[in-house]
Design an enzyme around this catalytic site. Structure first.
Site, PDB file in Angstrom:
ATOM      1  N   HIS A   1       0.846  -1.212   0.000  1.00 55.63           N
ATOM      2  CA  HIS A   1       0.000   0.000   0.000  1.00 55.63           C
ATOM      3  C   HIS A   1       0.878   1.258   0.000  1.00 55.63           C
ATOM      4  CE1 HIS A   1      -3.179   2.706   1.416  1.00 55.63           C
ATOM      5  NE2 HIS A   1      -4.020   1.722   1.637  1.00 55.63           N
TER       6      HIS A   1
ATOM      7  N   GLU B   1      -0.884   1.403  -5.357  1.00 58.39           N
ATOM      8  CA  GLU B   1      -0.580   0.153  -4.660  1.00 58.39           C
ATOM      9  C   GLU B   1      -0.593  -1.043  -5.602  1.00 58.39           C
ATOM     10  OE1 GLU B   1      -3.680  -0.028  -1.651  1.00 58.39           O
ATOM     11  OE2 GLU B   1      -3.792   2.144  -1.721  1.00 58.39           O
TER      12      GLU B   1
HETATM   13  O1  TA6 Z   1      -6.166   1.238  -0.426  1.00 57.85           O
HETATM   14  C1  TA6 Z   1      -7.203   2.135  -0.266  1.00 57.85           C
HETATM   15  C2  TA6 Z   1      -7.909   1.867   1.060  1.00 57.85           C
HETATM   16  O2  TA6 Z   1      -8.381   0.552   1.108  1.00 57.85           O
HETATM   17  C3  TA6 Z   1      -9.008   2.920   1.237  1.00 57.85           C
HETATM   18  O3  TA6 Z   1     -10.306   2.389   1.103  1.00 57.85           O
HETATM   19  C4  TA6 Z   1      -8.710   3.564   2.569  1.00 57.85           C
HETATM   20  O4  TA6 Z   1      -9.531   3.235   3.580  1.00 57.85           O
HETATM   21  C5  TA6 Z   1      -7.239   3.234   2.760  1.00 57.85           C
HETATM   22  O5  TA6 Z   1      -6.990   2.014   2.151  1.00 57.85           O
HETATM   23  C6  TA6 Z   1      -6.655   3.322   4.148  1.00 57.85           C
HETATM   24  O6  TA6 Z   1      -7.088   2.304   4.965  1.00 57.85           O
HETATM   25  P1  TA6 Z   1      -6.678   2.275   6.494  1.00 57.85           P
HETATM   26  O7  TA6 Z   1      -7.267   1.018   7.065  1.00 57.85           O
HETATM   27  O8  TA6 Z   1      -5.167   2.276   6.551  1.00 57.85           O
HETATM   28  O9  TA6 Z   1      -7.234   3.524   7.114  1.00 57.85           O
END
Ligand code: TA6
Length: 291
Positions: A161, A261
């Protein structure tokens, strides 16, 4: 002190979270053992490529906001149980450091491992071995290998990510996604990308059948995200309201980051039979010449 000891420093800690600091002739990086989380990467004489929130928690059991969280063994919400942690447990578990070695003056390799624990088996009842190889040099490479050590098949989704640092989100664009279909998590619709991607509102998308590399054009430099073992790419920026609502981001943090990502998101899940393995690799690089 040997040259190697100077370049790989162990057991620094922020709020009791241990991390390794790497410094070689090409780059510097910081990797927390919790989450095998690369939370800093910068090439010599260049601004950091990875974004890190100034308000990030560095706390046991809480993912760091920024850098490269490892989302595993599921990406996003758990498919059947919304009470389980978003993005799985790898990012908040403490990994074991297996190796930290200098390959040459410009390149350092770190290998971390996560194995099942009583807690992980409660969340996900499978025996596995998870390895993250990190190569810090003129580029940053992460290779996440999942091995099925169980007697039954299992399925995983995952993402590296990466939070990329940008000067001004309203002036960047991403190339490489034109004509790709994507699931828009903001509207719940399936759509097709028209031309380059610009960001002027919340973006949370899972692109399918992606041809890597993807290119992020920032004002003074161009960043690339390449991948293997992945056909989905997630692009995320929370924009104003969601950013303000997040305790570990400053109100204006959305202006200086964009997540691109390399993923095995739903639709690109990996089914592994016993002893089978899968590697998801992401390579992050920059076009800015080192001075
Ligand atoms: O990768 C995008 C995502 O899945 C979004 O939907 C957003 O919520 C982000 O990741 C961050 O997630 P987190 O659980 O780290 O707050």
């Amino acid at each position: 002190m040997t040259q190697q000891e100077k370049m790989i420093k162990h057991k620094q800690s922020i709020n009791d979270l241990r991390y390794i600091e790497i410094s070689n002739m090409s780059a510097r990086a910081k990797i927390a053992l919790q989450g095998a989380h690369v939370f800093h990467y910068e090439r010599v004489d260049e601004k950091p490529l990875l974004w890190l929130s100034k308000k990030s928690f560095f706390e046991k059991g809480k993912a760091i906001r920024g850098g490269i969280p490892v989302c595993w063994p599921w990406f996003g919400k758990h498919p059947t149980n919304s009470e389980l942690p978003q993005h799985g447990f790898a990012r908040s578990s403490v990994w074991e450091l297996l190796e930290a070695e200098e390959i040459d003056g410009h390149t350092t390799k770190v290998l971390l491992q996560l194995q099942p624990s009583a807690e992980s088996l409660q969340l996900w009842p499978h025996k596995f071995e998870l390895l993250l190889a990190i190569i810090v040099g003129r580029t940053l490479t992460l290779a996440l290998t999942t091995r099925n050590c169980d007697t039954q098949p299992f399925e995983i989704t995952a993402a590296l990510h990466s939070y990329l640092a940008v000067e001004n989100i309203e002036k960047v664009y991403v190339e490489g996604l034109a004509d790709k279909s994507f699931f828009d998590k903001v509207t719940g619709e399936n759509r097709t990308q028209q031309g380059k991607l610009t960001v002027c509102q919340e973006v949370d998308r899972v692109y399918r059948k992606v041809d890597y590399p993807l290119t992020l054009h920032d004002q003074a430099r161009t960043l690339h995200v390449d991948a293997q073992g992945s056909s989905t790419a997630v692009v995320w920026n929370p924009w104003i309201e969601k950013c303000v609502a997040m305790a570990d981001m400053k109100d204006d943090s959305y202006k200086t980051m964009l997540c691109i990502e390399a993923a095995n998101a739903p639709g690109d899940a990996c089914m592994l039979t016993p002893r089978e393995e899968h590697t998801l690799t992401s390579v992050i690089s920059s076009d800015q010449e080192i001075l």
